[in-house]
Design an enzyme around this catalytic site. Structure first.
Site, PDB file in Angstrom:
ATOM      1  N   PRO A  21      -6.777 -20.894 -16.531  1.00 14.92           N
ATOM      2  CA  PRO A  21      -6.513 -21.763 -17.374  1.00 14.92           C
ATOM      3  C   PRO A  21      -6.634 -23.213 -16.855  1.00 14.92           C
ATOM      4  O   PRO A  21      -6.075 -23.669 -15.885  1.00 14.92           O
ATOM      5  CB  PRO A  21      -5.019 -21.453 -17.763  1.00 14.92           C
ATOM      6  N   ALA A  23      -6.230 -27.206 -18.803  1.00 10.19           N
ATOM      7  CA  ALA A  23      -6.316 -28.023 -19.475  1.00 10.19           C
ATOM      8  C   ALA A  23      -7.423 -29.253 -20.003  1.00 10.19           C
ATOM      9  O   ALA A  23      -7.923 -29.507 -19.034  1.00 10.19           O
ATOM     10  CB  ALA A  23      -4.783 -28.917 -19.446  1.00 10.19           C
ATOM     11  N   GLN A  75      -2.076 -18.644 -22.654  1.00  7.08           N
ATOM     12  CA  GLN A  75      -1.045 -19.205 -21.623  1.00  7.08           C
ATOM     13  C   GLN A  75       0.106 -19.893 -22.580  1.00  7.08           C
ATOM     14  O   GLN A  75      -0.455 -20.883 -23.124  1.00  7.08           O
ATOM     15  CB  GLN A  75      -1.319 -20.024 -20.535  1.00  7.08           C
ATOM     16  N   CYS A 105       2.684 -25.130 -13.190  1.00  2.62           N
ATOM     17  CA  CYS A 105       2.002 -26.706 -13.738  1.00  2.62           C
ATOM     18  C   CYS A 105       3.102 -27.633 -13.000  1.00  2.62           C
ATOM     19  O   CYS A 105       4.205 -27.715 -13.304  1.00  2.62           O
ATOM     20  CB  CYS A 105       2.165 -26.775 -14.793  1.00  2.62           C
ATOM     21  N   LYS A 143       1.838 -16.878 -14.027  1.00  3.88           N
ATOM     22  CA  LYS A 143       0.871 -17.617 -12.968  1.00  3.88           C
ATOM     23  C   LYS A 143       1.937 -18.833 -12.114  1.00  3.88           C
ATOM     24  O   LYS A 143       2.642 -19.458 -12.954  1.00  3.88           O
ATOM     25  CB  LYS A 143      -0.180 -18.520 -13.711  1.00  3.88           C
ATOM     26  N   ASN A 204      -5.428 -17.580  -6.323  1.00  2.00           N
ATOM     27  CA  ASN A 204      -5.837 -18.890  -6.795  1.00  2.00           C
ATOM     28  C   ASN A 204      -5.761 -19.877  -5.854  1.00  2.00           C
ATOM     29  O   ASN A 204      -4.709 -20.054  -5.307  1.00  2.00           O
ATOM     30  CB  ASN A 204      -5.468 -19.093  -8.066  1.00  2.00           C
ATOM     31  N   ARG A 229     -11.234 -25.381 -10.622  1.00  2.00           N
ATOM     32  CA  ARG A 229     -11.952 -26.590 -10.686  1.00  2.00           C
ATOM     33  C   ARG A 229     -13.581 -26.205 -10.325  1.00  2.00           C
ATOM     34  O   ARG A 229     -14.338 -26.801 -10.788  1.00  2.00           O
ATOM     35  CB  ARG A 229     -11.513 -27.736  -9.839  1.00  2.00           C
TER      36      ARG A 229
HETATM   37  C1  LIG Z   1      -7.487 -30.409 -14.884  1.00  2.00           C
HETATM   38  C2  LIG Z   1      -6.812 -29.255 -14.629  1.00  2.00           C
HETATM   39  C3  LIG Z   1      -5.942 -28.564 -15.639  1.00  2.00           C
HETATM   40  C4  LIG Z   1      -5.281 -27.596 -15.547  1.00  2.00           C
HETATM   41  N1  LIG Z   1      -4.735 -26.924 -16.498  1.00  2.00           N
HETATM   42  C5  LIG Z   1      -3.819 -25.766 -16.224  1.00  2.00           C
HETATM   43  C6  LIG Z   1      -3.328 -24.956 -17.238  1.00  2.00           C
HETATM   44  O1  LIG Z   1      -3.451 -25.341 -18.536  1.00  2.00           O
HETATM   45  N2  LIG Z   1      -2.456 -23.877 -16.882  1.00  2.00           N
HETATM   46  C7  LIG Z   1      -2.357 -23.507 -15.567  1.00  2.00           C
HETATM   47  O2  LIG Z   1      -1.931 -22.448 -15.357  1.00  2.00           O
HETATM   48  N3  LIG Z   1      -3.033 -24.167 -14.631  1.00  2.00           N
HETATM   49  C8  LIG Z   1      -3.767 -25.284 -14.848  1.00  2.00           C
HETATM   50  N4  LIG Z   1      -4.432 -26.067 -13.724  1.00  2.00           N
HETATM   51  C9  LIG Z   1      -4.279 -25.237 -12.506  1.00  2.00           C
HETATM   52  C10 LIG Z   1      -5.486 -24.343 -12.237  1.00  2.00           C
HETATM   53  O3  LIG Z   1      -5.383 -23.375 -13.113  1.00  2.00           O
HETATM   54  C11 LIG Z   1      -5.551 -24.018 -10.805  1.00  2.00           C
HETATM   55  O4  LIG Z   1      -4.321 -23.261 -10.624  1.00  2.00           O
HETATM   56  C12 LIG Z   1      -5.610 -25.240  -9.770  1.00  2.00           C
HETATM   57  O5  LIG Z   1      -6.644 -26.100 -10.086  1.00  2.00           O
HETATM   58  C13 LIG Z   1      -6.070 -24.431  -8.467  1.00  2.00           C
HETATM   59  O6  LIG Z   1      -7.023 -23.990  -8.293  1.00  2.00           O
HETATM   60  P1  LIG Z   1      -8.483 -24.541  -7.863  1.00  2.00           P
HETATM   61  O7  LIG Z   1      -8.155 -25.166  -6.398  1.00  2.00           O
HETATM   62  O8  LIG Z   1      -9.491 -23.403  -7.907  1.00  2.00           O
HETATM   63  O9  LIG Z   1      -8.818 -25.731  -8.913  1.00  2.00           O
HETATM   64  C14 LIG Z   1      -5.016 -27.019 -14.128  1.00  2.00           C
HETATM   65  C15 LIG Z   1      -5.662 -27.708 -13.047  1.00  2.00           C
HETATM   66  C16 LIG Z   1      -6.605 -28.963 -13.457  1.00  2.00           C
HETATM   67  C17 LIG Z   1      -7.330 -29.517 -12.298  1.00  2.00           C
END
Ligand SMILES: Cc1cc2nc3c(=O)[nH]c(=O)nc-3n(C[C@H](O)[C@H](O)[C@H](O)COP(=O)(O)O)c2cc1C
Length: 319
Positions: A21, A23, A75, A105, A143, A204, A229
């Site tokens: 997820p 945002a 979510q 979060c 999560k 993750n 990302r």
């Molecule tokens: C811009 C942005 C928005 C995010 N929105 C959510 C969200 O809505 N729900 C959630 O559980 N995690 C959210 N995350 C966290 C990601 O799902 C993920 O756990 C985190 O970026 C680590 O993974 P990565 O290193 O592969 O980016 C967000 C992260 C970013 C950077």
């Protein structure tokens, strides 16, 4: 990494590479794209249960989906077990198969009001939320992060609590709340959590290539990975990991995203979503930084299409 089907509750998803997820990004068109490229499951961005309770229009829009989306996963974020249960059981989620509960979060305003990763500091409340949401009859996933601070990491304890409360799957972002989005994930924390539960555990955090995904799987023994990302920068990470043959390039997929978004959303949303997506996707395209300003200035779909052609179509001489 070994690609396999994953059983979550009574649903089988085609593969163990999931889209996180995000945002502002995981709207319906992006989820369709990731599924097409090979992702086994894609979540909507977090949906605030209080905003939904007050019938906020923008929040309701986050739940837009169609029959094209085979397994529908969303979510919820919130802190009051009664409201979370009420929302999970509401008609808003009628079409959804899976509801994830956000316990990761780190954003200060959510944290201060006891939501997201703050729930890692109140496992009793976290457990009531899971039990309440489970009454919806939906598949419930959670999560989490490995803890709030690095000096008190509790992923095994949280994983066990989730399973005992009825969760069908857990995703662990291998960073603490204090680390926000940087630093090496704590692989050992994910491994420890995996060793104490029987439900699937998805790893993750920090996966920015195929070797990163392989390393994550090897070091944690997780059942699958969740990409966040990097999928914005390179959505083809899903086809690379799953060996799915795709005859498209970035230009094609962005053009299709414009069409699909315009079909279901208004122009303001389409412009803002596509600009944000393109600014991620162009990071790996050499010599395109100079187009960023023009991208952000484009005021309608045709101007947007023109600049996207310059960025991705290798016909930069049209300048
Ligand atoms: C811009 C942005 C928005 C995010 N929105 C959510 C969200 O809505 N729900 C959630 O559980 N995690 C959210 N995350 C966290 C990601 O799902 C993920 O756990 C985190 O970026 C680590 O993974 P990565 O290193 O592969 O980016 C967000 C992260 C970013 C950077």
């Amino acid at each position: 990494m070994e690609i396999k089907e994953l059983k979550i509750g009574n649903i089988i998803i085609p593969c163990n590479v999931l889209m996180a997820p995000l945002a502002g990004y995981t709207c319906y068109p992006f989820r369709i794209l990731c599924s097409e490229l090979g992702a086994g499951l894609c979540y909507t961005e977090m949906v605030n249960c209080n905003s939904l309770r007050y019938k906020d229009k923008a929040t309701q829009k986050l739940l837009f989906t169609t029959a094209e989306e085979k397994v529908k996963a969303t979510q919820l974020v919130g802190s009051d077990p009664r409201i979370m249960e009420k929302m999970a059981r509401s008609n808003y989620f009628e079409e959804f198969d899976i509801i994830d509960i956000n316990m990761g979060c780190p954003v200060p305003n959510l944290f201060k009001s006891g939501q997201g990763s703050a729930l890692l500091g109140d496992l009793k409340k976290a457990s009531s939320i899971i039990k309440g949401c489970k009454k919806s009859g939906k598949i419930i996933t959670v999560k989490i992060r490995v803890g709030i601070r690095e000096d008190k990491m509790i992923s095994a304890e949280v994983a066990k609590m989730c399973e005992d409360s009825g969760a069908d799957m857990i995703t662990i972002h291998g960073r603490s709340r204090n680390m926000m989005y940087s630093g090496t994930p704590y692989f050992d924390q994910i491994e420890q959590a995996k060793s104490v539960v029987r439900i699937p555990v998805i790893a993750n955090g920090g996966i920015f290539s195929v070797p990163d995904a392989e390393k994550m799987m090897n070091l944690t023994g997780a059942d699958g990975v969740m990409i966040a990302r990097y999928a914005l920068e390179n959505p083809f990470i899903f086809s690379e990991l799953t060996h799915k043959e795709i005859q498209k390039n970035k230009y094609t997929i962005i053009s299709e995203q414009i069409d699909l978004t315009s079909k279901h959303y208004d122009e303001t949303f389409t412009l803002s979503y596509i600009k944000r997506l393109v600014s991620f996707c162009m990071r790996t395209e050499k010599g395109t930084k100079k187009y960023k300003q023009e991208l952000y200035k484009s005021g309608n779909i045709s101007e947007l299409e023109y600049i996207i052609r310059k960025i991705f179509y290798k016909e930069r001489e049209i300048d």
